[in-house]
Design a protein around this motif. Structure first.
Motif, PDB file in Angstrom:
ATOM      1  N   LYS A 197       0.906  -1.157  -0.008  1.00  0.00           N
ATOM      2  CA  LYS A 197      -0.107   0.065  -0.008  1.00  0.00           C
ATOM      3  C   LYS A 197       0.701   1.270  -0.047  1.00  0.00           C
ATOM      4  O   LYS A 197       0.730   2.207  -0.575  1.00  0.00           O
ATOM      5  CB  LYS A 197      -0.924   0.119   1.274  1.00  0.00           C
ATOM      6  CG  LYS A 197      -2.113   1.283   1.246  1.00  0.00           C
ATOM      7  CD  LYS A 197      -2.960   1.016   2.407  1.00  0.00           C
ATOM      8  CE  LYS A 197      -4.076   2.061   2.321  1.00  0.00           C
ATOM      9  NZ  LYS A 197      -3.448   3.583   2.242  1.00  0.00           N
ATOM     10  N   ALA A 198       2.132   1.202   0.751  1.00  0.00           N
ATOM     11  CA  ALA A 198       2.803   2.421   0.844  1.00  0.00           C
ATOM     12  C   ALA A 198       3.400   2.826  -0.685  1.00  0.00           C
ATOM     13  O   ALA A 198       3.455   3.887  -0.968  1.00  0.00           O
ATOM     14  CB  ALA A 198       4.033   2.119   1.986  1.00  0.00           C
ATOM     15  N   ILE A 199       3.806   1.743  -1.257  1.00  0.00           N
ATOM     16  CA  ILE A 199       4.448   1.556  -2.711  1.00  0.00           C
ATOM     17  C   ILE A 199       3.273   2.306  -3.718  1.00  0.00           C
ATOM     18  O   ILE A 199       3.646   3.267  -4.243  1.00  0.00           O
ATOM     19  CB  ILE A 199       4.889   0.361  -2.961  1.00  0.00           C
ATOM     20  CG1 ILE A 199       6.170   0.069  -2.257  1.00  0.00           C
ATOM     21  CG2 ILE A 199       5.499   0.589  -4.550  1.00  0.00           C
ATOM     22  CD1 ILE A 199       6.457  -1.343  -2.404  1.00  0.00           C
ATOM     23  N   ARG A 200       2.104   1.776  -3.657  1.00  0.00           N
ATOM     24  CA  ARG A 200       1.106   2.268  -4.449  1.00  0.00           C
ATOM     25  C   ARG A 200       0.669   3.721  -4.167  1.00  0.00           C
ATOM     26  O   ARG A 200       0.340   4.396  -4.998  1.00  0.00           O
ATOM     27  CB  ARG A 200      -0.161   1.313  -4.207  1.00  0.00           C
ATOM     28  CG  ARG A 200       0.089  -0.075  -5.067  1.00  0.00           C
ATOM     29  CD  ARG A 200      -1.261  -0.672  -4.989  1.00  0.00           C
ATOM     30  NE  ARG A 200      -1.866  -1.209  -3.663  1.00  0.00           N
ATOM     31  CZ  ARG A 200      -1.775  -2.188  -3.042  1.00  0.00           C
ATOM     32  NH1 ARG A 200      -0.851  -3.161  -3.629  1.00  0.00           N
ATOM     33  NH2 ARG A 200      -2.089  -2.545  -2.015  1.00  0.00           N
ATOM     34  N   ASP A 201       0.481   4.213  -2.739  1.00  0.00           N
ATOM     35  CA  ASP A 201       0.100   5.322  -2.385  1.00  0.00           C
ATOM     36  C   ASP A 201       1.198   6.323  -3.013  1.00  0.00           C
ATOM     37  O   ASP A 201       0.971   7.414  -3.311  1.00  0.00           O
ATOM     38  CB  ASP A 201       0.015   5.420  -1.007  1.00  0.00           C
ATOM     39  CG  ASP A 201      -1.170   4.655  -0.353  1.00  0.00           C
ATOM     40  OD1 ASP A 201      -1.893   4.439  -1.093  1.00  0.00           O
ATOM     41  OD2 ASP A 201      -1.075   4.735   0.953  1.00  0.00           O
ATOM     42  N   ALA A 202       2.539   6.184  -2.973  1.00  0.00           N
ATOM     43  CA  ALA A 202       3.528   6.942  -3.564  1.00  0.00           C
ATOM     44  C   ALA A 202       3.544   6.901  -5.180  1.00  0.00           C
ATOM     45  O   ALA A 202       4.299   7.737  -5.782  1.00  0.00           O
ATOM     46  CB  ALA A 202       4.825   6.442  -2.978  1.00  0.00           C
ATOM     47  N   GLY A 203       2.613   6.109  -5.565  1.00  0.00           N
ATOM     48  CA  GLY A 203       2.825   6.099  -7.117  1.00  0.00           C
ATOM     49  C   GLY A 203       3.831   5.289  -7.842  1.00  0.00           C
ATOM     50  O   GLY A 203       3.911   5.480  -9.014  1.00  0.00           O
ATOM     51  N   ASN A 204       4.089   4.088  -7.391  1.00  0.00           N
ATOM     52  CA  ASN A 204       5.221   3.291  -7.782  1.00  0.00           C
ATOM     53  C   ASN A 204       4.635   1.965  -8.010  1.00  0.00           C
ATOM     54  O   ASN A 204       3.795   1.476  -7.415  1.00  0.00           O
ATOM     55  CB  ASN A 204       6.236   3.300  -6.696  1.00  0.00           C
ATOM     56  CG  ASN A 204       7.016   4.572  -6.755  1.00  0.00           C
ATOM     57  OD1 ASN A 204       7.065   5.384  -7.586  1.00  0.00           O
ATOM     58  ND2 ASN A 204       7.449   5.143  -5.552  1.00  0.00           N
ATOM     59  N   GLU A 205       5.605   1.234  -8.927  1.00  0.00           N
ATOM     60  CA  GLU A 205       5.341  -0.227  -9.017  1.00  0.00           C
ATOM     61  C   GLU A 205       5.647  -1.041  -7.913  1.00  0.00           C
ATOM     62  O   GLU A 205       6.685  -0.813  -7.406  1.00  0.00           O
ATOM     63  CB  GLU A 205       5.943  -0.482 -10.440  1.00  0.00           C
ATOM     64  CG  GLU A 205       5.936  -1.982 -10.948  1.00  0.00           C
ATOM     65  CD  GLU A 205       6.875  -2.632 -11.864  1.00  0.00           C
ATOM     66  OE1 GLU A 205       6.927  -3.595 -11.973  1.00  0.00           O
ATOM     67  OE2 GLU A 205       7.408  -1.629 -12.320  1.00  0.00           O
ATOM     68  N   VAL A 206       4.842  -2.142  -7.521  1.00  0.00           N
ATOM     69  CA  VAL A 206       4.974  -2.918  -6.638  1.00  0.00           C
ATOM     70  C   VAL A 206       5.832  -4.140  -7.102  1.00  0.00           C
ATOM     71  O   VAL A 206       5.211  -4.695  -7.933  1.00  0.00           O
ATOM     72  CB  VAL A 206       3.736  -3.342  -5.837  1.00  0.00           C
ATOM     73  CG1 VAL A 206       4.030  -4.462  -4.683  1.00  0.00           C
ATOM     74  CG2 VAL A 206       2.962  -2.273  -5.413  1.00  0.00           C
ATOM     75  N   PRO A 207       6.905  -4.398  -6.495  1.00  0.00           N
ATOM     76  CA  PRO A 207       7.923  -5.321  -7.051  1.00  0.00           C
ATOM     77  C   PRO A 207       7.199  -7.082  -6.709  1.00  0.00           C
ATOM     78  O   PRO A 207       5.980  -6.856  -6.127  1.00  0.00           O
ATOM     79  CB  PRO A 207       8.947  -5.367  -6.319  1.00  0.00           C
ATOM     80  CG  PRO A 207       8.982  -4.073  -5.854  1.00  0.00           C
ATOM     81  CD  PRO A 207       7.567  -3.684  -5.739  1.00  0.00           C
ATOM     82  N   ALA A 208       7.249  -7.786  -7.395  1.00  0.00           N
ATOM     83  CA  ALA A 208       6.842  -9.139  -7.228  1.00  0.00           C
ATOM     84  C   ALA A 208       7.011  -9.817  -6.073  1.00  0.00           C
ATOM     85  O   ALA A 208       6.310 -10.397  -5.378  1.00  0.00           O
ATOM     86  CB  ALA A 208       7.274 -10.336  -8.198  1.00  0.00           C
ATOM     87  N   ARG A 209       8.168  -9.335  -5.122  1.00  0.00           N
ATOM     88  CA  ARG A 209       8.506  -9.804  -3.799  1.00  0.00           C
ATOM     89  C   ARG A 209       9.146  -8.594  -3.061  1.00  0.00           C
ATOM     90  O   ARG A 209      10.132  -8.217  -3.563  1.00  0.00           O
ATOM     91  CB  ARG A 209       9.547 -10.951  -4.048  1.00  0.00           C
ATOM     92  CG  ARG A 209       9.866 -11.740  -2.575  1.00  0.00           C
ATOM     93  CD  ARG A 209      10.731 -12.873  -2.542  1.00  0.00           C
ATOM     94  NE  ARG A 209      10.095 -13.983  -3.334  1.00  0.00           N
ATOM     95  CZ  ARG A 209       9.504 -14.911  -2.855  1.00  0.00           C
ATOM     96  NH1 ARG A 209       9.349 -14.846  -1.624  1.00  0.00           N
ATOM     97  NH2 ARG A 209       8.859 -15.976  -3.499  1.00  0.00           N
ATOM     98  N   ILE A 210       8.750  -8.439  -2.180  1.00  0.00           N
ATOM     99  CA  ILE A 210       8.997  -7.142  -1.073  1.00  0.00           C
ATOM    100  C   ILE A 210       9.105  -7.798   0.289  1.00  0.00           C
ATOM    101  O   ILE A 210       9.315  -7.117   1.055  1.00  0.00           O
ATOM    102  CB  ILE A 210       8.294  -5.975  -1.405  1.00  0.00           C
ATOM    103  CG1 ILE A 210       6.782  -6.128  -1.313  1.00  0.00           C
ATOM    104  CG2 ILE A 210       8.667  -5.247  -2.500  1.00  0.00           C
ATOM    105  CD1 ILE A 210       5.985  -4.917  -0.955  1.00  0.00           C
TER     106      ILE A 210
END
Length: 480
Positions: free
Chosen positions: A467-480
């Motif tokens: 959610k933090a990554i999406r909120d910043a407008g970035n692509e979510v990696p397959a594994r984080i």
């Protein structure tokens, strides 16, 4: 009047894989270059040498009838026997020579807290990151090389050069880190960050090893001890300057939407942009939570490392040779440790790997409390464990942070990371100071760091990274 810049590319990482790899290889080398400053200057040589120069100045001022060599050797006894004497002057204040380096370090950190956000905002505002990296790198390298002239009673010269070098070092790292999201995709981020950190340990360790050989063999080479130290410190500046050429040839600026037509207006725009960044951080509560978590556990990491020598000498009664050899081992083993943790992140996820490293850090400080005095082997084993998780914890945290910040504002947000890191370092240092003051035990001081790792673990576990990554407008990696 503002003038339009070339249109910004929709995605900074939309280059060919070959083009990205070229920039990544150049980016790694800056870590190799600047790590010489941290290892040779800060970790080993400058502090004791600058203190000795300050003592020489205090001797010449307050004990002129005592031979210089005798005064230096018996300085503490002389100062104790003559209250009010044995100080050096710093802008009208009487400072003990033993406290002079700490004062210079504190001043440099305070200046970083003030200046780094401006550096980050200016880098993003103008898009001239490559030019700024060159400016700060060579300013720092020149100031470091100038330490060759630190001799006799020139303690003020040494303090000024160190403040300038450390401020330039921190500024260059802000710009350097901000390249990471631009030269790597979300899937590549952990690998690239870990490799950069690992290569930094290798470069810093290699020069430190060469300098320690020079220092330990100075008599056979016909050098005084002071000359060997001055040559070693100068070599760090030259190393920094020479290897910075590689990233400057490989890295490239990205276009920004609009930049001001003059430097003065750019600085003004940078201040406004910085204000917006601080205000808009509230729009990214999960990014803020991650930042707080990082500051807490990284403060524990930095405090453990920063007090390892004092712990070794005061609590474990280990020799200087043992401490130096352990520092060297950590530098080289940390190279492999950072790469190992990068691989673990690809298999188990970056967040899980960092959380696992915090568990290891907790175990390390608990074990440290029970180490026996003069047990060098136990200390080496503990240093080995630290070196495995040291670089990886920081490299993977940098990678995660790069995912939860908005595109086009990388330098600003990395400057916040850097200054918060510097500012929070006072908390760990204060914790150690209070623990030693109350208990007179470095064992209690070290084990108090457990709180930092546990609290950091809990806060990081609470961060919803996708959610933090999406909120910043970035692509979510397959594994984080």
């Amino acid at each position: 009047m503002p003038v339009p810049a070339p249109p910004a590319a929709p995605d900074d990482t939309a280059d060919s894989p070959a083009a990205r790899r070229r920039e990544q290889r150049g980016w790694y080398i800056y870590d190799w270059a600047n790590s010489a400053f941290y290892t040779t200057i800060i970790s080993v040589f400058l502090s004791p040498y600058l203190i000795s120069v300050a003592k020489t100045a205090a001797c010449a001022k307050d004990f002129p009838s005592v031979a210089a060599a005798t005064c230096s050797a018996d300085f503490d006894k002389l100062a104790e026997a003559h209250p009010g004497l044995g100080y050096v002057d710093v802008l009208g204040a009487d400072i003990r020579p033993a406290a002079f380096f700490g004062l210079m370090l504190t001043v440099s950190v305070l200046l970083q807290i003030v200046c780094l956000p401006i550096v980050g905002a200016l880098a993003d505002h103008t898009g001239r990151k490559k030019e700024m990296l060159a400016t700060f790198a060579y300013l720092g390298a020149l100031a470091t090389a100038g330490l060759y002239f630190l001799e006799g009673d020139r303690y003020v010269l040494g303090g000024v050069l160190f403040i300038l070098a450390n401020l330039a070092y921190g500024s260059s790292v802000v710009v350097y880190d901000s390249f990471l999201p631009q030269i790597s995709t979300a899937e590549e981020r952990d690998r690239v960050s870990s490799r950069g950190w690992a290569i930094g340990y290798l470069g810093g360790g290699l020069l430190l090893a060469l300098n320690l050989v020079l220092y330990l063999q100075h008599e056979s080479l016909g050098l005084t001890e002071g000359m060997s130290v001055r040559i070693s410190m100068t070599s760090a500046g030259l190393w920094w300057a020479i290897f910075t050429i590689v990233p400057l040839l490989r890295l490239r600026n990205r276009p920004v939407p609009v930049h001001e037509s003059t430097a003065l207006r750019s600085v003004g725009g940078s201040f406004k942009q910085l204000g917006r960044t601080l205000s808009e951080l509230r729009r990214y509560p999960l990014t803020l939570l991650f930042l707080v978590a990082y500051l807490v556990y990284n403060d524990g990491v930095q405090t453990v490392i920063g007090n390892s020598s004092a712990f070794a000498s005061e609590a474990l009664k280990l020799s200087k040779d043992t401490q130096i050899s352990a520092i060297l081992m950590v530098q080289f083993v940390a190279f492999f440790g950072a790469l190992l943790m990068g691989r673990l992140a690809r298999r188990f996820g970056t967040k899980n790997t960092v959380l696992g490293s915090l568990v290891v850090w907790t175990v390390i400080v608990i074990i440290a409390y029970f180490l026996q005095e003069k047990a060098a082997l136990q200390f080496y084993l503990l240093a080995f464990a630290i070196s495995i998780v040291l670089g990886g914890t920081q490299a993977l945290s940098r990678s995660l942070f790069s995912l939860v910040i908005p595109k086009g504002r990388e330098a600003e947000y990395f400057s916040l990371l850097q200054i918060s890191d510097k500012g929070s370092a006072f908390i760990g240092a204060l914790t150690v100071t209070i623990a030693v003051q109350l208990t007179n035990s470095y064992r209690m001081a070290i084990i108090s760091m457990v709180v930092f790792f546990i609290v950091g673990f809990v806060l990081l576990a609470m961060v919803n990274l996708p959610k933090a990554i999406r909120d910043a407008g970035n692509e979510v990696p397959a594994r984080i």
